[in-house]
Each structure stands twice: as C-alpha cells, then as structure tokens.
Design a protein around this motif. Structure first.
Motif, PDB file in Angstrom:
ATOM      1  N   GLU A   1       0.837  -1.199   0.000  1.00 49.51           N
ATOM      2  CA  GLU A   1       0.000   0.000   0.000  1.00 49.51           C
ATOM      3  C   GLU A   1       0.870   1.247   0.000  1.00 49.51           C
ATOM      4  O   GLU A   1       1.914   1.297   0.653  1.00 49.51           O
ATOM      5  CB  GLU A   1      -0.907  -0.011   1.234  1.00 49.51           C
ATOM      6  CG  GLU A   1      -2.122   0.891   1.125  1.00 49.51           C
ATOM      7  CD  GLU A   1      -3.117   0.650   2.244  1.00 49.51           C
ATOM      8  OE1 GLU A   1      -4.195   1.270   2.223  1.00 49.51           O
ATOM      9  OE2 GLU A   1      -2.814  -0.152   3.150  1.00 49.51           O
ATOM     10  N   THR A   2       0.422   2.261  -0.753  1.00 47.09           N
ATOM     11  CA  THR A   2       1.136   3.535  -0.826  1.00 47.09           C
ATOM     12  C   THR A   2       0.152   4.649  -1.156  1.00 47.09           C
ATOM     13  O   THR A   2      -0.812   4.417  -1.892  1.00 47.09           O
ATOM     14  CB  THR A   2       2.246   3.490  -1.896  1.00 47.09           C
ATOM     15  OG1 THR A   2       2.914   4.753  -1.953  1.00 47.09           O
ATOM     16  CG2 THR A   2       1.676   3.192  -3.275  1.00 47.09           C
TER      17      THR A   2
ATOM     18  N   THR B   1       3.246   9.165  -4.333  1.00 43.95           N
ATOM     19  CA  THR B   1       4.210   9.192  -3.235  1.00 43.95           C
ATOM     20  C   THR B   1       5.281   8.144  -3.501  1.00 43.95           C
ATOM     21  O   THR B   1       4.967   6.998  -3.844  1.00 43.95           O
ATOM     22  CB  THR B   1       3.516   8.913  -1.892  1.00 43.95           C
ATOM     23  OG1 THR B   1       2.516   9.912  -1.652  1.00 43.95           O
ATOM     24  CG2 THR B   1       4.516   8.917  -0.747  1.00 43.95           C
ATOM     25  N   ASP B   2       6.545   8.523  -3.334  1.00 43.18           N
ATOM     26  CA  ASP B   2       7.648   7.604  -3.621  1.00 43.18           C
ATOM     27  C   ASP B   2       7.578   6.348  -2.756  1.00 43.18           C
ATOM     28  O   ASP B   2       7.309   6.412  -1.554  1.00 43.18           O
ATOM     29  CB  ASP B   2       8.991   8.293  -3.380  1.00 43.18           C
ATOM     30  CG  ASP B   2       9.324   9.316  -4.453  1.00 43.18           C
ATOM     31  OD1 ASP B   2       8.649   9.305  -5.494  1.00 43.18           O
ATOM     32  OD2 ASP B   2      10.249  10.115  -4.250  1.00 43.18           O
ATOM     33  N   PHE B   3       7.837   5.206  -3.391  1.00 43.78           N
ATOM     34  CA  PHE B   3       7.937   3.942  -2.667  1.00 43.78           C
ATOM     35  C   PHE B   3       9.089   3.137  -3.249  1.00 43.78           C
ATOM     36  O   PHE B   3       9.604   3.425  -4.342  1.00 43.78           O
ATOM     37  CB  PHE B   3       6.627   3.141  -2.746  1.00 43.78           C
ATOM     38  CG  PHE B   3       6.294   2.639  -4.128  1.00 43.78           C
ATOM     39  CD1 PHE B   3       6.830   1.441  -4.599  1.00 43.78           C
ATOM     40  CD2 PHE B   3       5.450   3.358  -4.961  1.00 43.78           C
ATOM     41  CE1 PHE B   3       6.528   0.980  -5.877  1.00 43.78           C
ATOM     42  CE2 PHE B   3       5.144   2.910  -6.238  1.00 43.78           C
ATOM     43  CZ  PHE B   3       5.681   1.717  -6.698  1.00 43.78           C
TER      44      PHE B   3
ATOM     45  N   ASN C   1       6.436   6.161  -8.120  1.00 44.91           N
ATOM     46  CA  ASN C   1       5.198   6.633  -7.508  1.00 44.91           C
ATOM     47  C   ASN C   1       4.101   6.490  -8.538  1.00 44.91           C
ATOM     48  O   ASN C   1       4.312   6.703  -9.733  1.00 44.91           O
ATOM     49  CB  ASN C   1       5.335   8.067  -6.986  1.00 44.91           C
ATOM     50  CG  ASN C   1       5.729   9.037  -8.064  1.00 44.91           C
ATOM     51  OD1 ASN C   1       4.911   9.406  -8.913  1.00 44.91           O
ATOM     52  ND2 ASN C   1       6.989   9.472  -8.063  1.00 44.91           N
TER      53      ASN C   1
ATOM     54  N   ILE D   1       0.083  -3.424  -5.617  1.00 46.86           N
ATOM     55  CA  ILE D   1       0.425  -2.153  -4.982  1.00 46.86           C
ATOM     56  C   ILE D   1      -0.820  -1.285  -5.031  1.00 46.86           C
ATOM     57  O   ILE D   1      -1.190  -0.758  -6.089  1.00 46.86           O
ATOM     58  CB  ILE D   1       1.614  -1.477  -5.689  1.00 46.86           C
ATOM     59  CG1 ILE D   1       2.763  -2.474  -5.908  1.00 46.86           C
ATOM     60  CG2 ILE D   1       2.102  -0.280  -4.884  1.00 46.86           C
ATOM     61  CD1 ILE D   1       3.829  -1.984  -6.847  1.00 46.86           C
TER      62      ILE D   1
ATOM     63  N   PRO E   1       0.164   5.269   3.933  1.00 52.12           N
ATOM     64  CA  PRO E   1       1.611   5.019   3.950  1.00 52.12           C
ATOM     65  C   PRO E   1       1.900   3.664   4.594  1.00 52.12           C
ATOM     66  O   PRO E   1       1.192   3.209   5.501  1.00 52.12           O
ATOM     67  CB  PRO E   1       2.161   6.172   4.802  1.00 52.12           C
ATOM     68  CG  PRO E   1       1.122   7.249   4.720  1.00 52.12           C
ATOM     69  CD  PRO E   1      -0.190   6.532   4.632  1.00 52.12           C
ATOM     70  N   SER E   2       2.963   3.012   4.116  1.00 50.51           N
ATOM     71  CA  SER E   2       3.325   1.698   4.641  1.00 50.51           C
ATOM     72  C   SER E   2       4.837   1.541   4.628  1.00 50.51           C
ATOM     73  O   SER E   2       5.582   2.490   4.354  1.00 50.51           O
ATOM     74  CB  SER E   2       2.661   0.593   3.809  1.00 50.51           C
ATOM     75  OG  SER E   2       3.228   0.553   2.509  1.00 50.51           O
TER      76      SER E   2
ATOM     77  N   ASN F   1       7.132   2.916   1.786  1.00 50.11           N
ATOM     78  CA  ASN F   1       7.359   4.361   1.628  1.00 50.11           C
ATOM     79  C   ASN F   1       8.578   4.772   2.433  1.00 50.11           C
ATOM     80  O   ASN F   1       8.497   5.444   3.462  1.00 50.11           O
ATOM     81  CB  ASN F   1       6.130   5.153   2.066  1.00 50.11           C
ATOM     82  CG  ASN F   1       4.904   4.837   1.230  1.00 50.11           C
ATOM     83  OD1 ASN F   1       3.895   4.345   1.742  1.00 50.11           O
ATOM     84  ND2 ASN F   1       4.980   5.102  -0.058  1.00 50.11           N
TER      85      ASN F   1
ATOM     86  N   GLY G   1      12.628   6.762  -2.926  1.00 51.39           N
ATOM     87  CA  GLY G   1      11.759   6.695  -4.087  1.00 51.39           C
ATOM     88  C   GLY G   1      12.503   6.702  -5.388  1.00 51.39           C
ATOM     89  O   GLY G   1      13.693   6.438  -5.472  1.00 51.39           O
TER      90      GLY G   1
END
Length: 359
Positions: free
Chosen positions: A80-81, A85-87, A157, A181, A186-187, A190, A195
């Motif tokens: 999850e993101t 948002t960068d992951f 992202n 994904i 946030p998880s 992240n 990222g």
C-alpha cells in the motif's frame, strides 16, 4: 545510452558474506541457451524489513494470468502507498548455497484493473522504475539473472493500483507470486528518500561518462579529498560476446571539473553479473583490487591514480570462482622509526569463493 553519475555525499555499503577459500563450479555465461537454475526461494523486502505475504489470495481472480502463461499464484503480497508518493521495495531470489545460476522474472499483470496491452515497458509507463544488474527484456517478462542470487528493486510513484507478477524457476518447478500495490495509506515501502529519484538533501549529481554498451555498469566508487574515483566495466556495443569486456577507470576532480581515466581488457569474462573489481582511497593513496585468471590482485597508487607503481598479487591459484567483496584502506597508524614518524595505512582485500561444501 547508459550513464555513470558520481554521488559525492552518499555511499551505501553493501555487505556480503560467504564461505572462504572454497571453489565454485564452472560459472555459466547466463546468455542465450538452456540453463539449469538453482533458485531455492524468493523474498520481498522494504529497506531492511522483510515483507510478509497475505494470508488469503484475493488477487488471482481479478487479473488475467493466462496472458502470462501463469496457471496460478503460490504467494500474494498486498502492498500500500499513497498516490503520487515515492515507494521502494526489493525482490531477491537466492540460489542454494549462494551459488549457481539464479533468475527471477517480472511482468506487469494489471494497471487500474485493466490488462496492459504491451510488454514490460508498461511498468515504466505507469511510474515504476526497475533497478538491478543482469536485466534483459523477454517481451511480457523482464528477466533478472545472477550467480548465487538475483535482485531487482522496484521504485516509483503511482496514481492507480498496479499488479506485478514475479516468477522464479526452482529446478523443475516454478514459483509464481502476485504483488498488488494499492493506493491507500503510507506503509513500509514508503522509505524516506528511497523513491524513484533517489535524491538526498545536499546531494549533487553530474554525468561524467556514458556508454552504449550493454556491459557498462557495476561501478565501485571511492572519495579522497576533492577527487572521486570510479572503477566500472565497459565494452564494445557491437560485440555480443559475454567474454569481451574491459575495465574502465575514471576520476573526477570537483575543484576543476576535469575527468581523467583509462581502460584495460578484462582478464576474465562476466560470471553472473558479479562485480570483481573494487576501489578504495585515502589521502594520496588509491588502491584498485580485482580478480581474474585465478588471481586476486591489488594495484596501489601513491599519487591519487596518476601512476600505480605497486602491484601486489594477494592470492593466486588455478581454481575458478573468486568473488571480490570489498577493498578498504584503514586509518593512518603512526609508527616512529628513529626520528622519523611514518604513517602506515593498512590495506585489506576481502574475497570469497564457494563449492559444494555446506556453509
């Protein structure tokens, strides 16, 4: 065009471990042809934290696995993101005993609930970047091949749910893993500063060398004062041989912006995308260690790379499969001899090899 950038303010050490002073079987070139893979398992991780699979598979029924010739998923990960948002997370497949040909493959199974209509390039089109050594395009699949282990990092992202399928051969069987994904909270994936851009506060980036060769890459870097020294691989982009490559050395002077360097033919062919040259620097001392022809050798410069008058064979032998892990220069050790004080800098070169003996 592949480019080499120097990152003077950030270097992340990679620590490897193995069984010392044992021998590898003849390594496979990992090129076209039939290969018996030695994978034992596959793991997903975010930073130093291992990600756990979902207890129930709610993914298989929602994606078209038949397009990828996948009959079912043996494992599912639900990540999850937040949107845009960068992951970052990493997929690692390991070979039994950390030796032998290994491979993992990735495919894009779904984007926002729809089946992608092209090959693996749709992964990048949806905002994800794949980073790793030994990558090759196989239509709907991206293969990541290695010797002892294979690894790929997925960064980016996204603005909609994405589904990837990871396939890992295990002797006569295959593990198929689904990775969804989702857009949400946030998880663990992240990671701060982890990222797609990989940028850090205060970090600058500059391209100092570029190449069209598929053999270019796997750099080792060392910093001494205003000099950044790089040891990498390069080759002729028109040559498809896995044994034809060269060692490329570069040095960037941040005070003047000048880039100098040289190259030499590599004594050994590529064996599973292992980096077999390392570089270390301190003060005016620059040391380049590398393997080839059964030897582990260290060349030492006392003038920051202008000349290398000291050439030392650390180990030698006819066996195949040395793995160069790290070269390092210790802190200055003052030693008094009569009235003169001499600064002694210990150099260390760490290598390992492997055999059928258990670790």
């Amino acid at each position: 065009m592949r480019r080499l950038r120097w990152l003077p303010l950030l270097f992340t050490p990679l620590l490897l471990s193995g069984c010392p002073f044992v021998e590898l079987p003849e390594p496979l070139p990992l090129g076209p042809g039939t290969v018996q893979f030695n994978n034992t398992d596959v793991t997903l991780a975010a930073g130093m934290a291992e990600l756990q699979p979902a207890p129930v598979d709610t993914l298989s029924s929602s994606v078209n696995l038949g397009r990828l010739n996948v009959s079912g998923l043996q494992r599912v990960y639900e990540l999850e993101t937040p949107a845009n948002t960068d992951f970052s997370f990493t997929v690692v497949a390991r070979g039994g005993g950390n030796i032998g040909a290994t491979r993992l493959s990735l495919a894009h199974a779904a984007s926002n609930g729809l089946t992608p209509q092209a090959g693996v390039e749709t992964i990048a089109a949806e905002g994800m970047v794949l980073e790793g050594a030994g990558m090759s395009n196989r239509g709907d699949w991206l293969d990541v091949t290695g010797d002892g282990f294979a690894r790929v990092t997925v960064r980016g992202n996204i603005s909609a749910d994405q589904v990837l399928v990871v396939q890992v051969p295990r002797n006569n069987t295959t593990i198929d893993i689904g990775v969804r994904i989702r857009i949400g909270n946030p998880s663990a994936i992240n990671l701060v500063g982890g990222g797609a851009s990989s940028a850090r506060p205060g970090m600058v980036s500059q391209t100092i060398y570029s190449s069209d060769s598929w053999q270019f890459g796997l750099p080792s870097l060392a910093v001494s004062g205003d000099r950044v020294s790089v040891a990498a691989y390069d080759g002729d982009p028109t040559q498809q041989s896995y044994t034809s490559r060269r060692r490329q050395w570069l040095q960037h002077d941040s005070a003047t912006g000048a880039v100098t360097g040289g190259n030499a033919t590599c004594n050994s062919g590529d064996t599973g995308f292992w980096r077999d040259q390392e570089i270390a620097a301190q003060g005016n001392v620059l040391a380049v260690a590398y393997t080839g022809d059964g030897n582990v050798r260290m060349d030492i410069s006392l003038d920051r790379g202008a000349t290398f008058p000291i050439q030392q064979v650390v180990t030698n032998g006819s066996f195949f499969g040395q793995r160069l892990v790290q070269a390092a220069i210790g802190n200055d050790t003052p030693t008094t001899r009569r009235r003169a004080t001499v600064l002694r800098r210990p150099l260390q070169c760490t290598t390992w090899a492997a055999t059928s003996l258990p670790c």
